[in-house]
Design an enzyme around this catalytic site. Structure first.
Site, PDB file in Angstrom:
ATOM      1  N   HIS A 146       4.466  16.308   7.741  1.00 52.98           N
ATOM      2  CA  HIS A 146       3.790  15.112   7.231  1.00 52.98           C
ATOM      3  C   HIS A 146       2.276  15.221   7.361  1.00 52.98           C
ATOM      4  O   HIS A 146       1.532  14.878   6.434  1.00 52.98           O
ATOM      5  CB  HIS A 146       4.246  13.868   8.003  1.00 52.98           C
TER       6      HIS A 146
ATOM      7  N   ASN B 159      -3.509   6.246   6.053  1.00 53.44           N
ATOM      8  CA  ASN B 159      -4.237   7.054   7.030  1.00 53.44           C
ATOM      9  C   ASN B 159      -4.942   6.164   8.051  1.00 53.44           C
ATOM     10  O   ASN B 159      -4.755   4.943   8.071  1.00 53.44           O
ATOM     11  CB  ASN B 159      -5.228   7.989   6.323  1.00 53.44           C
TER      12      ASN B 159
ATOM     13  N   TYR C  51       0.857  -1.192   0.000  1.00 56.34           N
ATOM     14  CA  TYR C  51       0.000   0.000   0.000  1.00 56.34           C
ATOM     15  C   TYR C  51       0.888   1.234   0.000  1.00 56.34           C
ATOM     16  O   TYR C  51       1.725   1.407   0.888  1.00 56.34           O
ATOM     17  CB  TYR C  51      -0.931   0.028   1.221  1.00 56.34           C
TER      18      TYR C  51
ATOM     19  N   GLU D 192       9.207   6.571  17.272  1.00 53.16           N
ATOM     20  CA  GLU D 192       9.439   6.024  15.938  1.00 53.16           C
ATOM     21  C   GLU D 192      10.835   6.419  15.452  1.00 53.16           C
ATOM     22  O   GLU D 192      11.630   5.579  15.041  1.00 53.16           O
ATOM     23  CB  GLU D 192       8.372   6.552  14.983  1.00 53.16           C
ATOM     24  N   HIS D 193      11.119   7.724  15.461  1.00 53.29           N
ATOM     25  CA  HIS D 193      12.424   8.256  15.071  1.00 53.29           C
ATOM     26  C   HIS D 193      13.054   8.936  16.278  1.00 53.29           C
ATOM     27  O   HIS D 193      12.411   9.754  16.929  1.00 53.29           O
ATOM     28  CB  HIS D 193      12.294   9.299  13.957  1.00 53.29           C
TER      29      HIS D 193
ATOM     30  N   HIS E   7      -1.759 -39.129  21.860  1.00 52.44           N
ATOM     31  CA  HIS E   7      -0.406 -38.585  21.736  1.00 52.44           C
ATOM     32  C   HIS E   7       0.597 -39.609  22.285  1.00 52.44           C
ATOM     33  O   HIS E   7       1.604 -39.920  21.639  1.00 52.44           O
ATOM     34  CB  HIS E   7      -0.278 -37.270  22.532  1.00 52.44           C
TER      35      HIS E   7
ATOM     36  N   GLN F 171       9.113  16.337  10.547  1.00 57.71           N
ATOM     37  CA  GLN F 171       8.029  15.428  10.909  1.00 57.71           C
ATOM     38  C   GLN F 171       6.693  16.137  10.902  1.00 57.71           C
ATOM     39  O   GLN F 171       5.686  15.604  10.427  1.00 57.71           O
ATOM     40  CB  GLN F 171       8.288  14.830  12.296  1.00 57.71           C
TER      41      GLN F 171
ATOM     42  N   ASP G 188      14.691   8.431   5.839  1.00 61.33           N
ATOM     43  CA  ASP G 188      13.456   8.380   5.058  1.00 61.33           C
ATOM     44  C   ASP G 188      13.713   7.952   3.626  1.00 61.33           C
ATOM     45  O   ASP G 188      12.870   7.282   3.018  1.00 61.33           O
ATOM     46  CB  ASP G 188      12.782   9.752   5.046  1.00 61.33           C
TER      47      ASP G 188
ATOM     48  N   GLN H 222     -10.821   0.415   1.174  1.00 63.56           N
ATOM     49  CA  GLN H 222     -11.278  -0.480   0.105  1.00 63.56           C
ATOM     50  C   GLN H 222     -10.110  -1.179  -0.589  1.00 63.56           C
ATOM     51  O   GLN H 222     -10.234  -2.327  -1.022  1.00 63.56           O
ATOM     52  CB  GLN H 222     -12.138   0.279  -0.911  1.00 63.56           C
TER      53      GLN H 222
END
Length: 414
Positions: free
Chosen positions: A247, A199, A114, A312-313, A405, A244, A346, A176
């Site tokens: 974004h 998103n 994606y 994250e960073h 078993h 950042q 990045d 979708q």
């Protein structure tokens, strides 16, 4: 900092989950027709046909400016070289009685990538997802990306797909698109693993289909945490925080510093760089809502706060970044020193830029080649090994009340 980490949680989430669930069900039952209708509703175009011919990807590459082609090629080569080092080796060991034990790695058959659209185009995301899938050896890579106002995805995204060896691209996005990859339609094949950021609706859709298909992670809005001391420059710190913030209005930018002078100098530096910023409105909203400056007594305290946030960073703009990095336990990626802005990660440093967000770096890591691999255990006992261990297997099986078993071993020992 806790509030920032939880910025996408709340009662509104349940309503969004319901809307996503209805989209998933429509695509599951109506297939391509649901994709046409939903894309018309959300993106204003009818993506019929859904598939973009491979020759159009090649045309997009040829139409790309030579300087941008060179930059994409450099990024592709560096990312590929780093990810090739991640390929795990098969494991085979011999037990004490000659039994053979192992683990074998194989790629998934189909991977779905994606690539988001919307506020910006992300050819870097194409590379960061397609390269590890190709290095892993995935036979069929399927990419979905939203169409623009003219009905076509961003041409640089298509060019990056061509460079990365992706030949199946479909112009559909949102929840979708995730549904199409998870369930399959007449046009889009069902895949085994879905990777790539998006998103809130994309993230909720990935969460809903997990279990029917594998996913890389549940990525939230981007975030950076900068730890800086007296050696850091205010203009560089400001630029890194804004990198950042630009974004998304939900992006978080945090500065933890041991220097009161730096803490005071950064806001004016941000204001100066905002004067002619093309995404000033987004940056202002993100910093107003999710920006933070914290002054700490020392770097030990700063490292502790960072680990509680698990960013994250994480940028370390300090005199001795290597020593401070040793103190850090939880971060998606660590950028050491004043010559390592997060932007190099990045685009082309090599390690993957798809990273855990919202505190999940406590237990998760970056997207990697292993995202597109699965391992199978191999076990081969001989007579000696079964005789040496069979009594213990029977004992354990009977302690769990599992008669057959135990019997399956006992009958081989007679």
């Amino acid at each position: 900092m806790a509030a920032i980490a939880q910025r996408t949680e709340g009662s509104a989430m349940a309503e969004q989950q319901e809307r996503v669930a209805s989209i998933l069900e429509r695509v599951r039952h109506e297939g391509d027709e649901a994709l046409f209708d939903l894309t018309q509703r959300f993106d204003g175009v009818r993506p019929d046909p859904l598939a973009i011919p491979p020759e159009r990807l090649a045309q997009a590459w040829e139409a790309t400016a030579p300087s941008l082609r060179a930059a994409l090629k450099l990024a592709h080569d560096r990312i590929t070289a780093f990810h090739r080092h991640q390929l795990p080796a098969d494991l085979v060991v011999s037990g004490p009685h000659g039994e053979r034990l192992g683990r074998r790695w194989r790629p998934v058959a189909r991977a779905g990538l994606y690539v988001p659209g919307g506020r910006a185009s992300y050819p870097s995301t194409v590379l960061m997802n397609a390269v590890p899938a190709r290095v892993a050896g995935v036979a069929r890579i399927v990419m979905v990306t939203p169409p623009g106002p003219d009905g076509e995805p961003n041409p640089t995204v298509l060019a990056a797909a061509h460079l990365a060896g992706v030949r199946e691209v479909y112009r559909v996005g949102g929840a979708q698109a995730i549904a199409a990859l998870a369930y399959g339609t007449a046009s889009i094949p069902r895949v085994d693993v879905i990777s790539g950021p998006g998103n809130l609706w994309v993230t909720l859709a990935k969460k809903a289909v997990y279990g029917q298909v594998g996913i890389d992670s549940l990525a939230g809005p981007s975030e950076v945490l900068v730890i800086a001391d007296h050696t850091a420059r205010a203009d560089q710190v400001a630029a890194d925080l804004m990198a950042q913030a630009e974004h998304d209005p939900l992006a978080a930018a945090i500065l933890i510093t041991t220097s009161e002078e730096l803490a005071a100098a950064v806001p004016p530096a941000v204001a100066a760089q905002l004067a002619r910023h093309p995404r000033a409105a987004i940056v202002r909203q993100a910093l107003a809502d999710w920006g933070l400056i914290v002054v700490c007594a020392d770097l030990v305290e700063a490292a502790g706060l960072s680990d509680r946030f698990a960013p994250e960073h994480l940028e370390l703009l300090v005199e001795d970044p290597e020593a401070l990095a040793e103190r850090i336990q939880h971060a998606g990626a660590i950028f050491l020193g004043s010559h390592t802005p997060e932007a190099v990660g990045d685009y082309l440093a090599g390690p993957n830029h798809t990273l855990p967000t919202s505190g999940t770096a406590r237990f998760a890591g970056a997207l990697s080649v292993e995202t597109f691999l699965r391992h199978t255990s191999l076990i081969q006992f001989n007579r000696e090994a079964l005789e040496a261990t069979g009594a213990a297997v029977i004992e354990l099986a009977e302690s769990e009340g599992l008669h057959s078993h135990a019997e399956s071993v006992r009958r081989r020992l007679v």
